[in-house]
Design a protein around this motif. Structure first.
Motif, PDB file in Angstrom:
ATOM      1  N   GLU A 134       9.757  -1.120  24.099  1.00  0.00           N
ATOM      2  CA  GLU A 134      10.990  -1.203  23.318  1.00  0.00           C
ATOM      3  C   GLU A 134      10.862  -0.342  22.086  1.00  0.00           C
ATOM      4  OE1 GLU A 134      12.881  -4.910  22.557  1.00  0.00           O
ATOM      5  OE2 GLU A 134      12.283  -5.706  24.524  1.00  0.00           O
ATOM      6  N   ILE A 135      11.896   0.441  21.811  1.00  0.00           N
ATOM      7  CA  ILE A 135      11.861   1.398  20.696  1.00  0.00           C
ATOM      8  C   ILE A 135      13.133   1.237  19.877  1.00  0.00           C
ATOM      9  CG2 ILE A 135      11.671   3.851  20.082  1.00  0.00           C
ATOM     10  CD1 ILE A 135      10.534   4.392  22.811  1.00  0.00           C
ATOM     11  N   PRO A 136      13.011   1.273  18.556  1.00  0.00           N
ATOM     12  CA  PRO A 136      14.235   1.240  17.741  1.00  0.00           C
ATOM     13  C   PRO A 136      14.918   2.603  17.750  1.00  0.00           C
ATOM     14  CG  PRO A 136      12.326   1.439  16.320  1.00  0.00           C
ATOM     15  CD  PRO A 136      11.791   1.314  17.716  1.00  0.00           C
ATOM     16  N   LEU A 137      16.181   2.607  17.408  1.00  0.00           N
ATOM     17  CA  LEU A 137      16.919   3.867  17.318  1.00  0.00           C
ATOM     18  C   LEU A 137      17.038   4.265  15.855  1.00  0.00           C
ATOM     19  CD1 LEU A 137      19.774   3.269  19.903  1.00  0.00           C
ATOM     20  CD2 LEU A 137      17.718   4.675  20.164  1.00  0.00           C
ATOM     21  N   PRO A 138      17.170   5.538  15.524  1.00  0.00           N
ATOM     22  CA  PRO A 138      17.147   6.692  16.434  1.00  0.00           C
ATOM     23  C   PRO A 138      15.747   6.977  16.979  1.00  0.00           C
ATOM     24  CG  PRO A 138      17.323   7.412  14.137  1.00  0.00           C
ATOM     25  CD  PRO A 138      17.407   5.919  14.128  1.00  0.00           C
ATOM     26  N   ALA A 139      15.711   7.648  18.147  1.00  0.00           N
ATOM     27  CA  ALA A 139      14.436   7.938  18.793  1.00  0.00           C
ATOM     28  C   ALA A 139      14.563   9.199  19.647  1.00  0.00           C
ATOM     29  CB  ALA A 139      14.032   6.764  19.685  1.00  0.00           C
ATOM     30  N   LEU A 140      13.415   9.692  20.053  1.00  0.00           N
ATOM     31  CA  LEU A 140      13.402  10.853  20.948  1.00  0.00           C
ATOM     32  C   LEU A 140      12.591  10.503  22.202  1.00  0.00           C
ATOM     33  CD1 LEU A 140      13.050  14.572  20.138  1.00  0.00           C
ATOM     34  CD2 LEU A 140      11.542  13.580  21.882  1.00  0.00           C
ATOM     35  N   LEU A 141      13.122  10.869  23.370  1.00  0.00           N
ATOM     36  CA  LEU A 141      12.421  10.591  24.635  1.00  0.00           C
ATOM     37  C   LEU A 141      12.251  11.877  25.419  1.00  0.00           C
ATOM     38  CD1 LEU A 141      14.603   7.526  25.731  1.00  0.00           C
ATOM     39  CD2 LEU A 141      12.467   7.455  24.428  1.00  0.00           C
ATOM     40  N   THR A 142      11.092  12.049  26.037  1.00  0.00           N
ATOM     41  CA  THR A 142      10.962  13.169  26.975  1.00  0.00           C
ATOM     42  C   THR A 142      10.998  12.574  28.376  1.00  0.00           C
ATOM     43  OG1 THR A 142       8.560  13.261  27.221  1.00  0.00           O
ATOM     44  CG2 THR A 142       9.507  14.373  25.299  1.00  0.00           C
ATOM     45  N   ILE A 143      11.859  13.169  29.204  1.00  0.00           N
ATOM     46  CA  ILE A 143      12.214  12.569  30.492  1.00  0.00           C
ATOM     47  C   ILE A 143      11.447  13.208  31.645  1.00  0.00           C
ATOM     48  CG2 ILE A 143      14.156  12.102  32.074  1.00  0.00           C
ATOM     49  CD1 ILE A 143      14.506  10.622  29.446  1.00  0.00           C
ATOM     50  N   GLN A 144      10.952  12.362  32.517  1.00  0.00           N
ATOM     51  CA  GLN A 144      10.239  12.801  33.720  1.00  0.00           C
ATOM     52  C   GLN A 144      11.254  13.045  34.851  1.00  0.00           C
ATOM     53  OE1 GLN A 144       7.993  14.119  35.335  1.00  0.00           O
ATOM     54  NE2 GLN A 144       6.425  12.670  36.013  1.00  0.00           N
ATOM     55  N   SER A 145      10.995  14.029  35.705  1.00  0.00           N
ATOM     56  CA  SER A 145      11.887  14.307  36.844  1.00  0.00           C
ATOM     57  C   SER A 145      11.867  13.159  37.843  1.00  0.00           C
ATOM     58  CB  SER A 145      11.442  15.577  37.571  1.00  0.00           C
ATOM     59  OG  SER A 145      11.649  16.693  36.759  1.00  0.00           O
TER      60      SER A 145
END
Lengths: 646, 259
Positions: free
Chosen positions: B175-186
């Motif tokens: 669980e992460i608070p916002l704002p946040a940055l995510l790197t997405i896996q294919s």
């Protein structure tokens, strides 16, 4: 003797008509006619309004008029499609139709008599002949309509639907009465009460018949001659999308006048359903119900409506049904009243795909493969490069006569590659110069049939450019889908070089192909070669060089789909029985030793089907190019084996 | 919810990559370009988040020369609401190819700051260089928490809950608070196909061009670019049938790792 007999006949067979009517009856008659015509017009007007208020067909042109007149003569006047498909009921229907035409003067005269202007009662030579001529037709019509009644209500073929419409029984009864009263009038004496009675019964039947026509399938009496004359000239002719708001058939506003006219012309005979590979293998799609669904939609929502066509109030118009169509075109090909199903079915798909409403795991995978890899099998183009290098296909450089187009199957599918390689062998043996394009992308056939106009347009434009850059003049290919798409569908974006199917090329050179004693070969007509392009004899000419040609039960125009068309080869498992299994069983049942194909998709479908339903010793499966190459190989072996004799 | 998706334009998968005449860069003249695949999944995740929330805005961001606008248009056609193009020159020291990861991350982070989004998504790495750093460096520059290798995102209260891919089939839920940055896996979602309606709508959507800051001086230097040498190894297994089978299983299990 004959003259006497004819004389007697003339006396006994004159038409008995009431002499004069009192004014009251004339007024009554006039009122009844006005009422009948009034109700007819009142019931027809909403239909006419729905057709006329539908969107204009911007691509419509009366030209070529000659072809339209011929179709009218052949399909309407000669009833060719009605008879060819179902000879016995077809002929019965033709007799009723021709009888109606023969009866035109009788009917005019009949009404005229009521007003004292009868013109057939004078026993002149023409009148006598005509009265008897009409009598013969009356007899034929009466027998035919009685037969058709028995078929519809007693035999009840399932293609007519589960519910048999009551009104068609009423109509049959009325037609029978019309004929019976006419014939009876030949046998009663002039001046009696019977004459007057018969006359009034005949009249009332006519006046009741007329208002029943609109709103029932008997509307085809009025509309279908027009529909056949006006239908789009080409097979599976898809209109160009116009402007920024046109995505295909999304809602009522997208239904065109031709579509509406055709929907109201449907006579519900079910020939389309009877031949549909989806309907006959237990799928949801029923082409007749699609047409009737469009009709019900127009009646409920009206033309111009924004209500979605698919998955709404019309159960027949479902997304599932629309995407079960193999676009084999059997429905459109044999419709006797000029309904063109493919622009509707593909139109519905265009509406769903162009707006992103269609979500399908396999469909999306196919589209992404075409977007990214440029081929329908999702392979890397490097695989094609390797294949070309291995087969030592020359690259087209403008010096060769033909550009050999490999297509997705010829480039990436193992069996497709075998077919292309064998065809290249045939061309080499014949001394024909050819080359292949360095890079090839799919013609866009599956995208086109699944209704993805964006993707199809991109691929068509890239393909046209590739041919222009390479300076190609003539193309030959093993795939009928590629031929159709390049020659016809690409026209929206430009004119491609001349293209032919390898069956046409080989048929021209059939006399140079070695004659083989290759046993019995059953030839399967691919939909995209036969119905789409009228090529039936050429592949047979090639098969005939390789062995004894055998025909399956359904062949040529009536050939049954392999199940691959319309992008369905890529859409995963079908519901119901597999189309390919049904067709493979039919081909096996001929007892032929070999199945001859002329399309890499058919070949691929049968390859799988034979594994499942082919039994212990399935027939051999070969493309016509492989049959020809087999002959050439045997010839070479013979030469090698007997060098001293040459 | 406002989501910024940072995407990169890369050469097509089966492009034939040639080394340029200077021997230190790639010849771009003959290349066909496409959207970096993990970025396509990042865009898809953003679009689905917006669709699930029923409201919000997806802004797509890309740095590069004029050609990257085709990739931005593609993103708009698939459903993004707006596009921001950070314009860098075609070649020279300020071109994208000559900037290092930190510099590219700075370009993108500067553009993101102006948008002040709730969430920034990007692919976990690029198909061409594959450094896998741009996303995490951006998070650092923006001063927001980040998670990498994310397969799925869902809204949870004021923050988000993400599913991360670990090794060997293990997943981690964070669980992460916002704002946040995510790197997405294919592969976490099914990508959508481009539609005619999308393309037509995309023409009406805003594409803002933003200037790029000059490149900082690189601390490293590219000496040489060369294609990897292909090595083909063939090893003959000897022994009795049982021994060969045992060796084969061992190799398949521990070297090729397919069993």
């Amino acid at each position: 003797m004959i003259a006497v007999a004819f004389d007697e006949l003339k006396v006994s067979m004159s038409l008995a008509e009431p002499a004069a009517f009192p004014v009251v009856e004339k007024v009554l008659l006039a009122a009844a006619i006005v009422a009948s015509l009034g109700v007819f017009a009142w019931r027809l007007s909403p239909i006419a309004r729905n057709v006329l208020r539908s969107k204009k067909d911007t691509d419509f042109s009366l030209r070529p008029v000659g072809a339209r007149v011929w179709k009218f003569f052949w399909e309407v006047l000669c009833q060719a499609k009605v008879i060819k498909q179902r000879p016995l009921p077809g002929l019965a229907h033709a007799f009723v139709f021709w009888g109606f035409l023969a009866f035109a003067l009788v009917t005019l005269n009949h009404i005229a008599v009521g007003f004292g202007f009868g013109f057939l009662q004078y026993a002149g030579a023409f009148e006598t002949f005509y009265v008897m001529f009409a009598a013969v037709w009356a007899l034929l019509v009466a027998v035919s309509i009685a037969g058709l009644f028995v078929r519809r209500f007693v035999v009840r073929p399932k293609w007519l639907g589960e519910k048999v419409s009551v009104e068609s029984g009423v109509i049959a009864g009325l037609i029978f009465l019309l004929m019976a009263t006419y014939l009876a009038a030949l046998f009663v004496d002039e001046g009696g009460a019977a004459v007057l009675g018969l006359w009034w019964v005949h009249t009332l039947v006519l006046l009741v018949f007329l208002p029943i026509i609109p709103g029932t399938k008997h509307l085809h009496l009025v509309l279908s001659p027009l529909t056949v004359f006006l239908k789009r000239p080409e097979f599976s002719q898809l209109p160009k999308l116009e402007g920024d708001e046109d995505f295909g058939l999304v809602a009522g506003k997208d239904l065109t006048q031709l579509i509406a006219l055709q929907a109201y012309s449907c006579v519900e005979c079910g020939r389309c359903t009877e031949h549909c590979p989806a309907s006959t293998t237990g799928k949801v799609l029923n082409p007749k119900e699609i047409v009737l669904g469009v009709r019900s939609y127009l009646n409920a929502e009206g033309p111009g409506s924004e209500v979605a066509l698919l998955d709404g109030a019309q159960p027949a118009l479902s997304m599932e049904a629309a995407f079960e169509c193999t676009t084999c075109g059997a429905c459109e090909f044999q419709c006797p009243v000029g309904v063109q199903h493919l622009p509707v079915l593909i139109g519905l798909r265009r509406g769903a795909v162009n707006t992103g409403a269609w979500e399908d795991k396999y469909g999306t995978k196919l589209f992404l493969a075409l977007e990214k890899q440029g081929n329908s099998l999702g392979m890397s183009s490097a695989e094609r490069d390797k294949f070309i290098a291995k087969q030592e296909f020359p690259i087209f450089d403008g010096s060769q006569e033909y550009c050999l187009w490999l297509g997705c199957m010829g480039s990436y599918d193992p069996k497709g590659r075998e077919i292309v390689s064998d065809f290249a062998r045939v061309m080499r043996a014949l001394g024909t110069q050819f080359g292949v394009l360095k890079k090839e992308k799919c013609t866009g056939d599956p995208a086109r049939r699944l209704g993805n106009d964006l993707l199809f347009g991109d691929l068509a434009e890239q393909g046209l450019k590739a041919f222009a850059v390479a300076g190609v003049k003539k193309i030959v290919t093993i795939c009928p889908h590629c031929v159709r798409t390049i020659a016809t569908d690409w026209l929206e974006y430009g004119v491609a070089p001349e293209i032919e199917h390898h069956s046409e090329f080989m048929a021209r050179h059939a006399h140079l192909l070695p004659k083989q004693d290759g046993g019995s070969i059953v030839y399967h007509d691919p939909c995209y070669l036969g119905r789409y392009q009228d090529v039936y004899d050429e592949p047979r000419a090639v098969v005939a060089t390789a062995g004894e040609l055998v025909e399956a039960e359904r062949h040529r125009e009536r050939s049954f789909c392999c199940g691959a068309g319309g992008g369905l080869a890529f859409l995963g498992e079908e519901s119901g029985e597999r189309v390919s299994h049904v067709r493979a069983k039919e081909l096996i049942a001929t007892g032929a030793q070999t199945i001859g194909t002329a399309c890499p998709f058919c070949n691929s479908m049968f390859r799988d089907a034979l594994g499942a339903v082919g039994g212990e010793t399935p027939p051999q499966l070969l493309d016509i190019a492989q049959l020809a190459a087999r002959g050439l190989a045997m010839q070479t072996n013979d030469l090698d084996a007997k060098p001293g004799e040459n | 919810m406002k989501i910024v998706v940072a995407v990169k334009q890369v050469p097509e998968r089966d492009a034939v990559v040639r080394v340029a005449a200077d021997g230190r860069s790639v010849d771009e003249s003959d290349l066909a370009w496409t959207m970096n695949e993990p970025d396509a999944y990042a865009l898809e995740e953003a679009l689905q988040l917006k669709e699930r929330a029923g409201e919000g805005e997806v802004v797509v961001l890309c740095a590069g020369p004029e050609r990257v606008q085709s990739t931005l248009r593609e993103a708009l056609a698939k459903g993004a609401d707006r596009a921001v193009h950070v314009v860098t020159p075609e070649d020279g020291d300020d071109s994208l190819a000559c900037r290092d990861t930190l510099d590219v991350a700075r370009l993108l982070a500067d553009a993101v700051k102006g948008e002040s989004p709730d969430l920034v998504l990007t692919g976990l790495q690029s198909d061409d260089l594959g450094a896998g750093q741009t996303g995490v460096v951006m998070a650092e520059l923006l001063g927001v928490p980040h998670a990498t290798l994310v397969l799925h995102v869902e809204l949870a209260g004021n923050g988000i809950k993400v599913k991360r891919e670990l090794e060997d089939g293990w997943m981690q839920h964070v669980e992460i608070p916002l704002p946040a940055l995510l790197t997405i896996q294919s592969g976490g979602n099914r990508l959508r196909y481009a539609t005619l309606m999308g393309i037509k709508k995309a023409r009406q959507k805003e594409m803002r061009e933003a200037p790029a800051a000059a490149a900082a001086k690189r601390v490293d230097e590219v000496l040489k670019v060369s294609p990897p040498t292909r090595v083909k190894q063939t090893e003959m297994l000897t022994g009795s049938a049982d021994e060969i089978a045992a060796k084969l299983v061992e190799k398949l299990r521990f070297e090729v790792k397919v069993l």
